[in-house]
Design a protein around this motif. Structure first.
Motif, PDB file in Angstrom:
ATOM      1  N   THR A 179       0.583  -1.570   0.115  1.00 54.25           N
ATOM      2  CA  THR A 179      -0.080   0.048  -0.165  1.00 54.25           C
ATOM      3  C   THR A 179       0.843   1.153  -0.275  1.00 54.25           C
ATOM      4  O   THR A 179       0.314   1.642  -0.924  1.00 54.25           O
ATOM      5  CB  THR A 179      -1.118  -0.316   1.104  1.00 54.25           C
ATOM      6  OG1 THR A 179      -0.112  -0.202   2.640  1.00 54.25           O
ATOM      7  CG2 THR A 179      -2.009  -0.608   1.358  1.00 54.25           C
ATOM      8  N   CYS A 180       1.740   1.015   0.350  1.00 55.52           N
ATOM      9  CA  CYS A 180       2.733   2.304   0.165  1.00 55.52           C
ATOM     10  C   CYS A 180       4.263   1.769  -0.624  1.00 55.52           C
ATOM     11  O   CYS A 180       4.726   3.480  -0.685  1.00 55.52           O
ATOM     12  CB  CYS A 180       3.752   2.903   2.075  1.00 55.52           C
ATOM     13  SG  CYS A 180       4.825   1.985   3.016  1.00 55.52           S
ATOM     14  N   HIS A 181       4.215   1.120  -0.945  1.00 50.86           N
ATOM     15  CA  HIS A 181       5.213   0.458  -2.177  1.00 50.86           C
ATOM     16  C   HIS A 181       4.636  -0.216  -3.624  1.00 50.86           C
ATOM     17  O   HIS A 181       4.918  -1.555  -2.923  1.00 50.86           O
ATOM     18  CB  HIS A 181       6.799   0.264  -1.877  1.00 50.86           C
ATOM     19  CG  HIS A 181       7.443   0.412  -2.502  1.00 50.86           C
ATOM     20  ND1 HIS A 181       8.252   1.609  -2.956  1.00 50.86           N
ATOM     21  CD2 HIS A 181       8.533  -1.077  -2.346  1.00 50.86           C
ATOM     22  CE1 HIS A 181       9.768   1.013  -3.763  1.00 50.86           C
ATOM     23  NE2 HIS A 181       9.854  -0.708  -3.820  1.00 50.86           N
ATOM     24  N   ALA A 182       4.311   0.605  -3.919  1.00 55.38           N
ATOM     25  CA  ALA A 182       3.615  -0.545  -5.333  1.00 55.38           C
ATOM     26  C   ALA A 182       4.001  -1.499  -5.860  1.00 55.38           C
ATOM     27  O   ALA A 182       4.138  -2.218  -6.980  1.00 55.38           O
ATOM     28  CB  ALA A 182       2.539   0.458  -6.368  1.00 55.38           C
ATOM     29  N   LYS A 183       5.618  -1.155  -6.157  1.00 55.64           N
ATOM     30  CA  LYS A 183       6.578  -1.883  -6.731  1.00 55.64           C
ATOM     31  C   LYS A 183       7.088  -3.242  -6.072  1.00 55.64           C
ATOM     32  O   LYS A 183       7.467  -4.102  -6.682  1.00 55.64           O
ATOM     33  CB  LYS A 183       7.700  -1.488  -6.814  1.00 55.64           C
ATOM     34  CG  LYS A 183       7.774  -0.121  -8.066  1.00 55.64           C
ATOM     35  CD  LYS A 183       9.542   0.474  -7.805  1.00 55.64           C
ATOM     36  CE  LYS A 183       9.491   1.749  -9.062  1.00 55.64           C
ATOM     37  NZ  LYS A 183      10.990   2.755  -8.570  1.00 55.64           N
ATOM     38  N   LEU A 184       6.440  -3.683  -4.784  1.00 56.73           N
ATOM     39  CA  LEU A 184       7.003  -5.564  -4.158  1.00 56.73           C
ATOM     40  C   LEU A 184       5.769  -5.988  -5.573  1.00 56.73           C
ATOM     41  O   LEU A 184       4.261  -5.784  -5.293  1.00 56.73           O
ATOM     42  CB  LEU A 184       6.610  -4.946  -2.974  1.00 56.73           C
ATOM     43  CG  LEU A 184       6.773  -3.904  -1.786  1.00 56.73           C
ATOM     44  CD1 LEU A 184       5.911  -4.123  -1.154  1.00 56.73           C
ATOM     45  CD2 LEU A 184       8.510  -4.526  -1.478  1.00 56.73           C
ATOM     46  N   LYS A 185       6.776  -6.729  -5.843  1.00 53.62           N
ATOM     47  CA  LYS A 185       5.544  -7.943  -6.734  1.00 53.62           C
ATOM     48  C   LYS A 185       6.036  -9.410  -5.932  1.00 53.62           C
ATOM     49  O   LYS A 185       5.736 -10.380  -6.729  1.00 53.62           O
ATOM     50  CB  LYS A 185       5.585  -8.028  -7.933  1.00 53.62           C
ATOM     51  CG  LYS A 185       7.113  -7.772  -8.666  1.00 53.62           C
ATOM     52  CD  LYS A 185       7.421  -7.228 -10.181  1.00 53.62           C
ATOM     53  CE  LYS A 185       8.599  -7.046 -10.738  1.00 53.62           C
ATOM     54  NZ  LYS A 185       9.622  -6.409 -10.167  1.00 53.62           N
ATOM     55  N   ILE A 186       6.914  -9.780  -5.301  1.00 54.22           N
ATOM     56  CA  ILE A 186       7.891 -10.896  -5.178  1.00 54.22           C
ATOM     57  C   ILE A 186       7.736 -11.273  -3.131  1.00 54.22           C
ATOM     58  O   ILE A 186       8.193 -10.469  -2.920  1.00 54.22           O
ATOM     59  CB  ILE A 186       9.683 -10.678  -5.881  1.00 54.22           C
ATOM     60  CG1 ILE A 186       9.274 -10.883  -6.811  1.00 54.22           C
ATOM     61  CG2 ILE A 186      10.387 -12.686  -5.136  1.00 54.22           C
ATOM     62  CD1 ILE A 186      11.328 -10.606  -7.634  1.00 54.22           C
ATOM     63  N   ILE A 187       7.309 -12.416  -3.414  1.00 51.00           N
ATOM     64  CA  ILE A 187       7.649 -13.080  -1.931  1.00 51.00           C
ATOM     65  C   ILE A 187       8.406 -14.539  -2.208  1.00 51.00           C
ATOM     66  O   ILE A 187       8.116 -15.605  -2.521  1.00 51.00           O
ATOM     67  CB  ILE A 187       5.946 -13.232  -1.323  1.00 51.00           C
ATOM     68  CG1 ILE A 187       5.007 -12.123  -1.557  1.00 51.00           C
ATOM     69  CG2 ILE A 187       6.242 -13.735   0.019  1.00 51.00           C
ATOM     70  CD1 ILE A 187       3.752 -12.310  -0.815  1.00 51.00           C
ATOM     71  N   SER A 188       9.969 -14.008  -1.402  1.00 50.91           N
ATOM     72  CA  SER A 188      10.330 -15.525  -1.726  1.00 50.91           C
ATOM     73  C   SER A 188      10.656 -15.813  -0.510  1.00 50.91           C
ATOM     74  O   SER A 188      10.837 -15.674   1.001  1.00 50.91           O
ATOM     75  CB  SER A 188      12.021 -14.449  -1.672  1.00 50.91           C
ATOM     76  OG  SER A 188      12.591 -15.723  -1.817  1.00 50.91           O
ATOM     77  N   MET A 189       9.448 -16.919  -0.589  1.00 51.27           N
ATOM     78  CA  MET A 189       9.862 -18.078   1.076  1.00 51.27           C
ATOM     79  C   MET A 189       9.828 -19.780   0.167  1.00 51.27           C
ATOM     80  O   MET A 189       8.980 -19.652  -0.228  1.00 51.27           O
ATOM     81  CB  MET A 189       9.069 -17.526   2.064  1.00 51.27           C
ATOM     82  CG  MET A 189       7.443 -17.508   0.959  1.00 51.27           C
ATOM     83  SD  MET A 189       6.235 -16.332   2.267  1.00 51.27           S
ATOM     84  CE  MET A 189       4.424 -16.749   2.052  1.00 51.27           C
ATOM     85  N   GLY A 190      10.485 -20.213   0.895  1.00 50.21           N
ATOM     86  CA  GLY A 190      10.144 -22.118   1.072  1.00 50.21           C
ATOM     87  C   GLY A 190      11.170 -22.430   0.167  1.00 50.21           C
ATOM     88  O   GLY A 190      11.684 -21.788  -0.530  1.00 50.21           O
ATOM     89  N   MET A 191      11.450 -23.027   0.726  1.00 53.19           N
ATOM     90  CA  MET A 191      12.887 -23.638   0.789  1.00 53.19           C
ATOM     91  C   MET A 191      13.221 -26.087   0.763  1.00 53.19           C
ATOM     92  O   MET A 191      12.143 -26.164   0.118  1.00 53.19           O
ATOM     93  CB  MET A 191      14.187 -23.919   1.643  1.00 53.19           C
ATOM     94  CG  MET A 191      14.392 -22.497   1.559  1.00 53.19           C
ATOM     95  SD  MET A 191      15.791 -22.116   2.569  1.00 53.19           S
ATOM     96  CE  MET A 191      15.365 -22.558   4.606  1.00 53.19           C
ATOM     97  N   SER A 192      13.489 -26.353   0.380  1.00 52.80           N
ATOM     98  CA  SER A 192      13.311 -27.795  -0.117  1.00 52.80           C
ATOM     99  C   SER A 192      12.257 -28.358   0.944  1.00 52.80           C
ATOM    100  O   SER A 192      11.498 -28.749   0.293  1.00 52.80           O
ATOM    101  CB  SER A 192      14.616 -28.408   0.018  1.00 52.80           C
ATOM    102  OG  SER A 192      16.023 -28.121  -0.989  1.00 52.80           O
ATOM    103  N   ASP A 193      12.174 -28.398   1.851  1.00 45.93           N
ATOM    104  CA  ASP A 193      11.345 -28.998   2.659  1.00 45.93           C
ATOM    105  C   ASP A 193      10.100 -28.137   3.040  1.00 45.93           C
ATOM    106  O   ASP A 193       9.487 -29.129   3.405  1.00 45.93           O
ATOM    107  CB  ASP A 193      12.022 -29.439   4.161  1.00 45.93           C
ATOM    108  CG  ASP A 193      13.349 -29.878   4.285  1.00 45.93           C
ATOM    109  OD1 ASP A 193      13.286 -30.437   3.488  1.00 45.93           O
ATOM    110  OD2 ASP A 193      14.313 -29.425   5.477  1.00 45.93           O
TER     111      ASP A 193
END
Length: 220
Positions: A179-193
């Motif tokens: 809502t304060c930074h519209a450029k956000l598009k990536i959520i990097s979370m999660g690994m092999s397990d």
């Protein structure tokens, strides 16, 4: 199974909108090239000098992601080529990345690392710190960095309910910061397990290493 087979098996489980970062830290170039030949183009490293050496040896259409904790005095070694820096956890680091990117007339994409686990070993900024930074005048003056998303590392545990809670917290933080930074598009979370759970919680970039390359060769 071969690296190619592992890679294809994982890709077959990923929705189209989810990017796969092949975590290649400690692995030899020959292993990375096997993944490259199988079509992988995004590789994640956690040591800048190791990544720089691999960059020199490998094809130039690879996108290199720095996924580990970043020391400010080492940013200069990757500023020329790094595609995405996952672990930006302070304004001082962001400012240094901006400074080094400027020398190469580049704009470097970055993710804010949000602390979602209680473990002391995990780095990251709080949600409030991230909001304050995005709204600050000093942030607006940085012309050579582009903050495009968030990264989080869940607690190292078999308690999947806790991991799910932490992933959901990162997703809600992402929604709030958008809502304060519209450029956000990536959520990097999660690994092999836990990458399947991460995707269910809203991740669109997963960092998978051992499930592709096998267990790591830790070097002292």
């Amino acid at each position: 199974m071969s690296i190619k087979d592992n890679l294809n098996n994982i890709k077959s489980t990923l929705p189209q909108h989810v990017a796969l970062v092949a975590v290649s830290k400690t692995k030899p170039v020959s292993d990375l090239m096997e993944a490259y030949t199988a079509g992988q183009r995004i590789f994640g490293e956690n040591k800048i000098q190791e990544m720089a050496e691999k960059f020199q040896e490998m094809p130039k259409d690879i996108k290199w992601h720095m996924i580990g904790h970043v020391q400010r005095n080492k940013v200069k070694y990757m500023a020329e080529f790094v595609n995405l820096i996952h672990g930006v956890d302070s304004f001082k680091l962001l400012n240094e990345i901006n400074k080094q990117a400027k020398k190469y007339d580049r704009v470097i994409d970055c993710l804010f690392q949000i602390k979602i686990a209680e473990e002391d070993s995990k780095f990251g900024m709080s949600k409030d710190d991230a909001v304050a930074l995005l709204k600050s005048e000093t942030f607006k003056e940085l012309e050579n960095v582009n903050v495009v998303g968030l990264m989080g590392m869940a607690t190292f545990t078999e308690d999947m309910a806790l991991v799910e809670k932490e992933f959901n917290y990162l997703k809600s933080t992402f929604n709030e910061l958008q809502t304060c930074h519209a450029k956000l598009k990536i959520i990097s979370m999660g690994m092999s397990d836990d990458y399947q759970l991460a995707i269910d919680c809203g991740s669109n970039m997963v960092r998978v290493g051992s499930s592709i390359f096998g267990s790591r060769n830790y070097i002292n």
